[in-house]
Write an enzyme that holds these catalytic residues in place. Sequence first.
Site, PDB file in Angstrom:
ATOM      1  N   LYS A   1       0.845  -1.209   0.000  1.00  0.00           N
ATOM      2  CA  LYS A   1       0.000   0.000   0.000  1.00  0.00           C
ATOM      3  C   LYS A   1       0.879   1.257   0.000  1.00  0.00           C
ATOM      4  O   LYS A   1       0.636   2.206  -0.754  1.00  0.00           O
ATOM      5  CB  LYS A   1      -0.941  -0.018   1.218  1.00  0.00           C
ATOM      6  CG  LYS A   1      -2.015  -1.105   1.098  1.00  0.00           C
ATOM      7  CD  LYS A   1      -2.763  -1.353   2.409  1.00  0.00           C
ATOM      8  CE  LYS A   1      -3.646  -2.593   2.288  1.00  0.00           C
ATOM      9  NZ  LYS A   1      -4.286  -2.981   3.551  1.00  0.00           N
TER      10      LYS A   1
ATOM     11  N   GLN B   1      -4.285  -1.606   9.870  1.00  0.00           N
ATOM     12  CA  GLN B   1      -4.139  -2.956   9.314  1.00  0.00           C
ATOM     13  C   GLN B   1      -4.650  -3.991  10.322  1.00  0.00           C
ATOM     14  O   GLN B   1      -4.249  -4.004  11.481  1.00  0.00           O
ATOM     15  CB  GLN B   1      -2.657  -3.203   8.974  1.00  0.00           C
ATOM     16  CG  GLN B   1      -2.392  -4.501   8.258  1.00  0.00           C
ATOM     17  CD  GLN B   1      -2.999  -4.550   6.850  1.00  0.00           C
ATOM     18  OE1 GLN B   1      -2.948  -3.580   6.099  1.00  0.00           O
ATOM     19  NE2 GLN B   1      -3.591  -5.686   6.496  1.00  0.00           N
TER      20      GLN B   1
ATOM     21  N   ASP C   1     -11.001   2.446   4.244  1.00  0.00           N
ATOM     22  CA  ASP C   1     -11.217   0.996   4.191  1.00  0.00           C
ATOM     23  C   ASP C   1     -12.713   0.670   4.189  1.00  0.00           C
ATOM     24  O   ASP C   1     -13.102  -0.474   3.933  1.00  0.00           O
ATOM     25  CB  ASP C   1     -10.557   0.319   5.413  1.00  0.00           C
ATOM     26  CG  ASP C   1      -9.246  -0.366   5.063  1.00  0.00           C
ATOM     27  OD1 ASP C   1      -9.039  -0.667   3.878  1.00  0.00           O
ATOM     28  OD2 ASP C   1      -8.443  -0.608   5.985  1.00  0.00           O
TER      29      ASP C   1
END
Length: 293
Positions: free
Chosen positions: A52, A96, A119
């Site tokens: 990412k 994460q 997200d």
Amino acid sequence: MQLIDGKIASEAVKTRLAEAVKVLQDKGNRKPCLAAILVGNDGASETYIASKVRTCGQIGFLSNLIRFDAQVSEERLLEEVRKINTDSTIDGLIVQLPLPAHISAEKVILAIDPKKDVDGFHPINMGNLALGLPGFVSATPKGIMMLLEHFNIETAGKNAVIIGRSNIVGTPMSLLLSKNTNPGNCTVTLCHSKTKNLNSFIKQADIVVAALGRPESIVAEDIKEGAVVIDVGITRLDDSSAPKGYRIVGDVDFKNVAPKCSWITPVPGGVGLMTIAALMQNTFTAYLKNIEN
Ligand code: NAP
């Protein structure tokens, strides 16, 4: 059989985003910025975060990786999230997953400002998706919709069977494929570990989305001739003959399933790459809102 090549589709998205950022920067705007929080040093999480961050650099976004060791307290993590929420130079924030057992992922997700939740895990964004309102859609199902669109794969009126009902993949995927949109307009069946006779559902599917996390468990004998197969699974299997000591496999027995399909995603090189592209697209959307304000 045709390959749903995540490399081709994700490169197209990244090129478009890089060009758009350049135009806006030439007009005097700042760069988009994605913040990422990583707790601990789980190998797979390190790999995902690294790609990412690398992708941000490739397309002219800034990234801000904040690392904590696995013992960090929940309160310290929440404090960091609140700090980022109020930082006007940061457009998107991802944490994460998975987090260590002593930290509630639910609490952390709830603490993220929905406007920075690129997200798409926050209940407000999940709710907007369910109601068909604008908001951030979880990057993996969004990436799958972008793949279907890129390769012009017909979905209207098809039977779609999704295996796996997680909040980040299966459930949002079922909402997206059942919407009155293109891609969309499928008749969706959402399967899970309590589904009886799973293979009888798969056998009737025109589109199969495998997101159960069981390596190579979707087999050729269950796949309808001409089906579209989307493999979300990512599992590291030990393999002493591989350079890294492991190889990545999906939830689908690709070698035997592929010849029966009209379209299929490879693993790696399919959904994973498009997940990152969709995350970048979400970050860019957040950035556009911020610079317009
Ligand atoms: P998850 O939270 O573990 O959910 C798995 C789902 O599969 C659950 O709903 C579970 O049912 C269902 N399931 C498990 N075994 C089953 C079986 N034998 N038959 C039918 N359903 C079964 O996993 P996830 O986070 O959604 O991830 C799924 C896979 O996708 C993993 O391999 C993960 O690494 C991968 N992934 C890939 C990406 C990407 O970018 N490519 C992104 C996210 C995840 P219950 O609800 O009944 O337990």
